[in-house]
Design an enzyme around this catalytic site. Sequence first.
Site, PDB file in Angstrom:
ATOM      1  N   HIS A  93      11.408  10.926   1.747  1.00  0.00           N
ATOM      2  CA  HIS A  93      10.966  11.181   0.378  1.00  0.00           C
ATOM      3  C   HIS A  93      11.136   9.995  -0.532  1.00  0.00           C
ATOM      4  O   HIS A  93      10.404   9.844  -1.499  1.00  0.00           O
ATOM      5  CB  HIS A  93      11.692  12.390  -0.201  1.00  0.00           C
ATOM      6  CG  HIS A  93      11.070  13.685   0.184  1.00  0.00           C
ATOM      7  ND1 HIS A  93      11.379  14.338   1.354  1.00  0.00           N
ATOM      8  CD2 HIS A  93      10.128  14.439  -0.426  1.00  0.00           C
ATOM      9  CE1 HIS A  93      10.664  15.446   1.428  1.00  0.00           C
ATOM     10  NE2 HIS A  93       9.891  15.538   0.367  1.00  0.00           N
ATOM     11  N   GLY A  94      12.145   9.167  -0.289  1.00  0.00           N
ATOM     12  CA  GLY A  94      12.309   8.031  -1.186  1.00  0.00           C
ATOM     13  C   GLY A  94      13.455   7.152  -0.774  1.00  0.00           C
ATOM     14  O   GLY A  94      14.274   7.528   0.063  1.00  0.00           O
TER      15      GLY A  94
END
Lengths: 79, 487
Positions: free
Chosen positions: B337-338
């Site tokens: 996701h990041g």
Amino acid sequence: MELQNRLNELFCEVFDDDDIKITPEMTANDVDGWDSLSHVNLIVAIETKFNIRFNQKDLLTIKNVGDLLNCICRILSEC
Amino acid sequence: MLFNSPIFLFLFLPIVLVGYWFAGRRLRNHFLLGASIFFYAWGDGIYVVLLIFSIFANYLFGILAARYRESLKGRMVLWLALSFNLGTLVWYKYGVLISANINMTLSAFDVQHLQLQNQHIPLGISFFTFQAIAYVTDVYRDVACPQKSLPRFALFMALFPKLTAGPIIRYGEVSEDLAYRKIDLYLFSSGVRRFVIGLGKKVLIADTIAKTTDHIFAISLQDLTSVLAWLGIICYSLQLYFDFSGYSDMAIGLGRMFGFRIQENFNYPYVARSLTDFWRRWHISLSTWLRDYIFIPLSYALMTDRIRNKIAEGNYKKNYLSVFSIFVTFTFCGLWHGQGYTFIAWGMLHGVILGIESLWLGKVIKKWKAPLQHAYLLFIVIMAWVLFRSPEMSFAFLYFKALAGLNSATGLQYHISLYLNNELLLALLAGIVGATPFAKNITVYFERESMKRFTIVAEVLFIALILFASFASVADVTFSPFIYRRF
């Protein structure tokens, strides 16, 4: 059918529920507690109990208990 | 190019739709491919070269994986494909983080280090690399036939509806559609409806709520009252859902307009009754990808003969190995996701709770009354979103403190009444109702024969209303047609 009975027994053991009665149309949605995690247990239990090994293609194309039975049948070549 | 931008809605999409129609069966795919490449280049310039290179590479990997399926060479091709795709992803997404950590270690030893400055993350790289990995793996596993036509394969990879933010489509879902799509007015109109709903979700609900969320998260954490903190994270939870599911709706709708049937990506996740259930409803294309390409292979790989025997004898009721696999899978999910410890922590938290649910909590939860189940799920997910939204761990920690009322906030400077305006309240109401299957359930009532004519008219009017409101909102950012702002 003998194979179906043996598989039924296995289902009862893996899902800890003696009331399970498998049918060919049965899917994961129909059994309480049958999710991705217990599915691994189920497959491994079947492989060990029946002394077989599923291949990747089999595992991914099995959609219900009927498919499962056919698969085991095919590998054991005793239908 | 954002789906909710004027240039997409009023220029690109109409032109592509018309061109697609006129291209006819023979040129349709090529036209759409060209439009998709253009779409990517518009959004990310020179990085379109990366996409094109990835297409060529994975096209070859697919063909080779099928040819050498039975031999060791096949395994090598698979590993090469995995390394290529994951490597590209890691390089662009985590290159800075990794090199920063390496630099930290190196400086401890006074070693010369290289500086990797702000790395630009190519558009959609997280999505198309995962799509490619799924494709090559499926071909290798003999679950899919390789796509021999390069233009068709390129279209599969570059299809612009799902290029920016998914869903992560599996080859098997669209393999037939790639070759043959009948112009189906019914499918097309259902696509239009879906697109409009997605647009409304994003522009009317998510973006409205986002304003409040951003304001609240910008307040200095010492002055953040508990009430405001709760409002903030609840707003964020709704914003995130409507933003992402809205975008997915638009992607699915666009796909249908061109004849592709893309699978659902959300199924009312906030009405789930356990975290396990939640992940069957949230970002479905990702959770199934993780299940099929990380969780299941990892679980089997970790199996030892001893454990296999235990399972067969019924002595391994608690599958600790699978619990470990779940934890690893969701840590990976967080990473995807990041870049940042907050995302890793978020993933790990989900992994831990899913593990606990599988070991014993799941059975306990099943016996609870529905309201408690819902409260449990919402509490866990909303708390976890704090990590997701926080720029750093220290921020998250202070935010949790604020939620619990353990800071010195008095509410004198930042009071909740400042943030509760009609626009927000309406959006929140729409959001809460829209997050449940309420609308879907009542349409079943309205689909009765006697109501048919009324239903069709009502639905068309409703869609037109959302479309108009969304267009107005998009064309002029400050314009709010039916809801007035006080803030």
